[in-house]
Design a protein around this motif. Structure first.
Motif, short mmCIF file in Angstrom:
data_model
loop_
_atom_site.label_atom_id
_atom_site.label_comp_id
_atom_site.label_asym_id
_atom_site.label_seq_id
_atom_site.Cartn_x
_atom_site.Cartn_y
_atom_site.Cartn_z
N SER A 1 0.76 -1.24 0.16
CA SER A 1 0.11 -0.21 -0.07
C SER A 1 0.90 1.22 0.03
N VAL A 2 2.22 1.12 0.38
CA VAL A 2 3.06 2.16 0.49
C VAL A 2 3.74 2.39 -1.13
N LYS A 3 3.42 3.09 -1.95
CA LYS A 3 3.86 2.98 -3.34
C LYS A 3 5.09 4.07 -3.32
N ASP A 4 5.46 4.89 -2.47
CA ASP A 4 6.38 6.18 -2.85
C ASP A 4 7.84 5.72 -2.15
#
Length: 79
Positions: A47-50
């Motif tokens: 869920s953490v794309k960056d």
């Protein structure tokens, strides 16, 4: 950290604190199924794309894994 709704730790110190705290409260017993835990943490990480966070999954066990084939498959799939 023992909180399923907010399972985050701050830095390596937070991971170590959660580890030491878990040693006092975890009771090991079977069956031990790792695949669901691995997949759950992988969903959080995905869920953490960056790339602003990293995820560490620490599993404390007595050495007996009940779902070895599924665990191996989960590790390969989420890596």
């Amino acid at each position: 950290n023992g909180n399923p709704q907010n399972p985050y730790c701050h830095g390596i110190g937070g991971v170590m604190e959660a580890y030491y705290r878990s040693l006092k409260s975890v009771q090991l017993y079977g069956p031990t199924n790792f695949a669901p835990v691995i997949n759950h943490v992988a969903r959080y990480a995905a869920s953490v794309k960056d790339g602003s966070q990293y995820f560490v999954l620490l599993i404390v066990t007595d050495g007996v894994i009940s779902d070895m084939a599924q665990t191996k498959e989960s590790i390969v799939n989420v890596s």
